[in-house]
Design a protein around this motif. Sequence first.
Motif, PDB file in Angstrom:
ATOM      1  N   CYS A  39      27.139  54.888  37.457  1.00  0.00           N
ATOM      2  CA  CYS A  39      28.514  54.476  37.146  1.00  0.00           C
ATOM      3  C   CYS A  39      29.075  53.594  38.251  1.00  0.00           C
ATOM      4  CB  CYS A  39      29.411  55.696  36.955  1.00  0.00           C
ATOM      5  SG  CYS A  39      29.078  56.614  35.449  1.00  0.00           S
ATOM      6  N   LEU A  40      28.776  53.928  39.491  1.00  0.00           N
ATOM      7  CA  LEU A  40      29.256  53.112  40.610  1.00  0.00           C
ATOM      8  C   LEU A  40      28.653  51.718  40.568  1.00  0.00           C
ATOM      9  CD1 LEU A  40      29.252  55.721  43.511  1.00  0.00           C
ATOM     10  CD2 LEU A  40      31.222  54.760  42.322  1.00  0.00           C
ATOM     11  N   GLN A  41      27.367  51.626  40.214  1.00  0.00           N
ATOM     12  CA  GLN A  41      26.716  50.318  40.110  1.00  0.00           C
ATOM     13  C   GLN A  41      27.350  49.507  38.987  1.00  0.00           C
ATOM     14  OE1 GLN A  41      24.325  49.023  37.638  1.00  0.00           O
ATOM     15  NE2 GLN A  41      24.108  47.159  38.832  1.00  0.00           N
ATOM     16  N   LEU A  42      27.600  50.153  37.854  1.00  0.00           N
ATOM     17  CA  LEU A  42      28.237  49.475  36.726  1.00  0.00           C
ATOM     18  C   LEU A  42      29.675  49.082  37.074  1.00  0.00           C
ATOM     19  CD1 LEU A  42      28.312  48.456  33.840  1.00  0.00           C
ATOM     20  CD2 LEU A  42      28.882  50.778  33.111  1.00  0.00           C
ATOM     21  N   ASP A  43      30.400  49.958  37.756  1.00  0.00           N
ATOM     22  CA  ASP A  43      31.773  49.651  38.157  1.00  0.00           C
ATOM     23  C   ASP A  43      31.822  48.404  39.028  1.00  0.00           C
ATOM     24  OD1 ASP A  43      32.466  51.899  36.792  1.00  0.00           O
ATOM     25  OD2 ASP A  43      33.017  53.079  38.562  1.00  0.00           O
ATOM     26  N   ASP A  44      30.820  48.234  39.875  1.00  0.00           N
ATOM     27  CA  ASP A  44      30.752  47.051  40.728  1.00  0.00           C
ATOM     28  C   ASP A  44      30.596  45.789  39.881  1.00  0.00           C
ATOM     29  OD1 ASP A  44      30.637  45.815  43.335  1.00  0.00           O
ATOM     30  OD2 ASP A  44      28.506  45.476  42.938  1.00  0.00           O
ATOM     31  N   VAL A  45      29.729  45.837  38.871  1.00  0.00           N
ATOM     32  CA  VAL A  45      29.541  44.699  37.966  1.00  0.00           C
ATOM     33  C   VAL A  45      30.830  44.421  37.197  1.00  0.00           C
ATOM     34  CG1 VAL A  45      28.297  43.896  35.916  1.00  0.00           C
ATOM     35  CG2 VAL A  45      27.047  45.032  37.751  1.00  0.00           C
ATOM     36  N   LEU A  46      31.466  45.476  36.691  1.00  0.00           N
ATOM     37  CA  LEU A  46      32.701  45.313  35.926  1.00  0.00           C
ATOM     38  C   LEU A  46      33.817  44.719  36.783  1.00  0.00           C
ATOM     39  CD1 LEU A  46      32.809  48.698  33.946  1.00  0.00           C
ATOM     40  CD2 LEU A  46      31.913  46.509  33.182  1.00  0.00           C
ATOM     41  N   ALA A  47      33.930  45.190  38.006  1.00  0.00           N
ATOM     42  CA  ALA A  47      34.978  44.695  38.894  1.00  0.00           C
ATOM     43  C   ALA A  47      34.760  43.224  39.231  1.00  0.00           C
ATOM     44  CB  ALA A  47      35.019  45.533  40.171  1.00  0.00           C
ATOM     45  N   LYS A  48      33.516  42.847  39.481  1.00  0.00           N
ATOM     46  CA  LYS A  48      33.222  41.451  39.812  1.00  0.00           C
ATOM     47  C   LYS A  48      33.486  40.528  38.628  1.00  0.00           C
ATOM     48  CE  LYS A  48      29.771  42.354  43.363  1.00  0.00           C
ATOM     49  NZ  LYS A  48      28.334  42.361  43.665  1.00  0.00           N
ATOM     50  N   ALA A  49      33.287  41.021  37.412  1.00  0.00           N
ATOM     51  CA  ALA A  49      33.456  40.188  36.218  1.00  0.00           C
ATOM     52  C   ALA A  49      34.871  40.237  35.658  1.00  0.00           C
ATOM     53  CB  ALA A  49      32.472  40.628  35.140  1.00  0.00           C
ATOM     54  N   SER A  50      35.687  41.179  36.077  1.00  0.00           N
ATOM     55  CA  SER A  50      36.995  41.382  35.443  1.00  0.00           C
ATOM     56  C   SER A  50      37.886  40.145  35.522  1.00  0.00           C
ATOM     57  CB  SER A  50      37.699  42.603  36.023  1.00  0.00           C
ATOM     58  OG  SER A  50      37.993  42.412  37.384  1.00  0.00           O
ATOM     59  N   TRP A  51      37.833  39.414  36.612  1.00  0.00           N
ATOM     60  CA  TRP A  51      38.666  38.214  36.705  1.00  0.00           C
ATOM     61  C   TRP A  51      38.149  37.128  35.762  1.00  0.00           C
ATOM     62  CZ3 TRP A  51      38.318  33.051  37.952  1.00  0.00           C
ATOM     63  CH2 TRP A  51      39.532  32.395  38.131  1.00  0.00           C
ATOM     64  N   ASP A  52      36.819  37.000  35.654  1.00  0.00           N
ATOM     65  CA  ASP A  52      36.229  35.961  34.799  1.00  0.00           C
ATOM     66  C   ASP A  52      36.535  36.174  33.319  1.00  0.00           C
ATOM     67  OD1 ASP A  52      35.110  34.694  37.015  1.00  0.00           O
ATOM     68  OD2 ASP A  52      33.271  35.889  36.902  1.00  0.00           O
ATOM     69  N   ILE A  53      36.695  37.413  32.910  1.00  0.00           N
ATOM     70  CA  ILE A  53      36.932  37.702  31.489  1.00  0.00           C
ATOM     71  C   ILE A  53      38.393  38.029  31.198  1.00  0.00           C
ATOM     72  CG2 ILE A  53      34.568  38.509  31.120  1.00  0.00           C
ATOM     73  CD1 ILE A  53      35.697  41.386  31.174  1.00  0.00           C
ATOM     74  N   SER A  54      39.250  37.878  32.179  1.00  0.00           N
ATOM     75  CA  SER A  54      40.637  38.326  32.041  1.00  0.00           C
ATOM     76  C   SER A  54      41.413  37.623  30.932  1.00  0.00           C
ATOM     77  CB  SER A  54      41.376  38.177  33.366  1.00  0.00           C
ATOM     78  OG  SER A  54      41.430  36.811  33.746  1.00  0.00           O
ATOM     79  N   LYS A  55      40.993  36.439  30.506  1.00  0.00           N
ATOM     80  CA  LYS A  55      41.712  35.744  29.431  1.00  0.00           C
ATOM     81  C   LYS A  55      41.427  36.342  28.059  1.00  0.00           C
ATOM     82  CE  LYS A  55      42.136  31.433  31.795  1.00  0.00           C
ATOM     83  NZ  LYS A  55      42.996  30.337  31.701  1.00  0.00           N
ATOM     84  N   PHE A  56      40.277  37.031  27.904  1.00  0.00           N
ATOM     85  CA  PHE A  56      39.928  37.559  26.593  1.00  0.00           C
ATOM     86  C   PHE A  56      39.506  39.026  26.611  1.00  0.00           C
ATOM     87  CE2 PHE A  56      36.197  35.444  28.321  1.00  0.00           C
ATOM     88  CZ  PHE A  56      35.170  36.349  28.111  1.00  0.00           C
ATOM     89  N   ALA A  57      39.605  39.693  27.760  1.00  0.00           N
ATOM     90  CA  ALA A  57      39.206  41.104  27.819  1.00  0.00           C
ATOM     91  C   ALA A  57      39.934  41.834  28.945  1.00  0.00           C
ATOM     92  CB  ALA A  57      37.702  41.225  28.008  1.00  0.00           C
ATOM     93  N   THR A  58      40.071  43.129  28.760  1.00  0.00           N
ATOM     94  CA  THR A  58      40.642  44.032  29.757  1.00  0.00           C
ATOM     95  C   THR A  58      39.649  45.160  29.970  1.00  0.00           C
ATOM     96  OG1 THR A  58      42.862  43.538  28.956  1.00  0.00           O
ATOM     97  CG2 THR A  58      42.614  45.521  30.271  1.00  0.00           C
ATOM     98  N   VAL A  59      39.449  45.538  31.218  1.00  0.00           N
ATOM     99  CA  VAL A  59      38.489  46.592  31.554  1.00  0.00           C
ATOM    100  C   VAL A  59      39.237  47.778  32.147  1.00  0.00           C
ATOM    101  CG1 VAL A  59      36.443  47.184  32.910  1.00  0.00           C
ATOM    102  CG2 VAL A  59      36.713  44.856  32.050  1.00  0.00           C
ATOM    103  N   ALA A  60      38.870  48.985  31.705  1.00  0.00           N
ATOM    104  CA  ALA A  60      39.433  50.210  32.279  1.00  0.00           C
ATOM    105  C   ALA A  60      38.325  51.252  32.378  1.00  0.00           C
ATOM    106  CB  ALA A  60      40.574  50.735  31.426  1.00  0.00           C
ATOM    107  N   LEU A  61      38.444  52.104  33.363  1.00  0.00           N
ATOM    108  CA  LEU A  61      37.488  53.191  33.566  1.00  0.00           C
ATOM    109  C   LEU A  61      38.095  54.474  33.012  1.00  0.00           C
ATOM    110  CD1 LEU A  61      36.648  52.433  37.321  1.00  0.00           C
ATOM    111  CD2 LEU A  61      35.618  51.443  35.275  1.00  0.00           C
ATOM    112  N   VAL A  62      37.285  55.273  32.344  1.00  0.00           N
ATOM    113  CA  VAL A  62      37.759  56.544  31.800  1.00  0.00           C
ATOM    114  C   VAL A  62      36.989  57.663  32.495  1.00  0.00           C
ATOM    115  CG1 VAL A  62      38.050  57.941  29.735  1.00  0.00           C
ATOM    116  CG2 VAL A  62      38.260  55.459  29.586  1.00  0.00           C
ATOM    117  N   ASP A  63      37.724  58.565  33.118  1.00  0.00           N
ATOM    118  CA  ASP A  63      37.151  59.679  33.860  1.00  0.00           C
ATOM    119  C   ASP A  63      36.735  60.784  32.895  1.00  0.00           C
ATOM    120  OD1 ASP A  63      36.424  61.573  35.711  1.00  0.00           O
ATOM    121  OD2 ASP A  63      38.468  62.007  36.371  1.00  0.00           O
TER     122      ASP A  63
END
Length: 152
Positions: A39-63
């Motif tokens: 999950c930490l590895q995936l979170d790193d990928v998601l965080a790095k990509a979140s700005w690039d996809i911000s015009k058409f997507a929103t990312v959130a983590l669910v505990d």
Amino acid sequence: MGSVVLPTLRRKREVDTAIRDTLDKVLVLRFGRASDAACLQLDDVLAKASWDISKFATVALVDMDSEEIQVYVDYFDITLVPAIIFFFNAHHMKMDSGTPDHTKWIGSFSSKQDFIDVVEAVFRGAMKGKLIVSCPLPPERIPRFQLLFKDV
């Protein structure tokens, strides 16, 4: 790193609000645990990509450890983590990636670009009115898993 950049949803009401209020964008919900290495590895990928996809997507983590979130964990049958579920205008988006389960993406992405490609495919399909889209990644970059069914 991802947990610092991306919002973490711990209550059912927060998840409901995110699904209902995210309009004309893909909502990417990562179900997992902050203590899990995958999950930490995936979170790193998601965080790095979140700005690039911000015009058409929103990312959130669910505990997943939150008691209130178990409703979603049971409904989407999340047994393997990390699991990503896509929504568009409150509709659950599915992806045919050649795996037995089309309702969610299980596992991590090998690169930031793979994640961007998948989210973009979901967005383009959703804009055309589709509820299931084909995975744009080559089969060797799609995580494989073995489904085990109880009482079969």
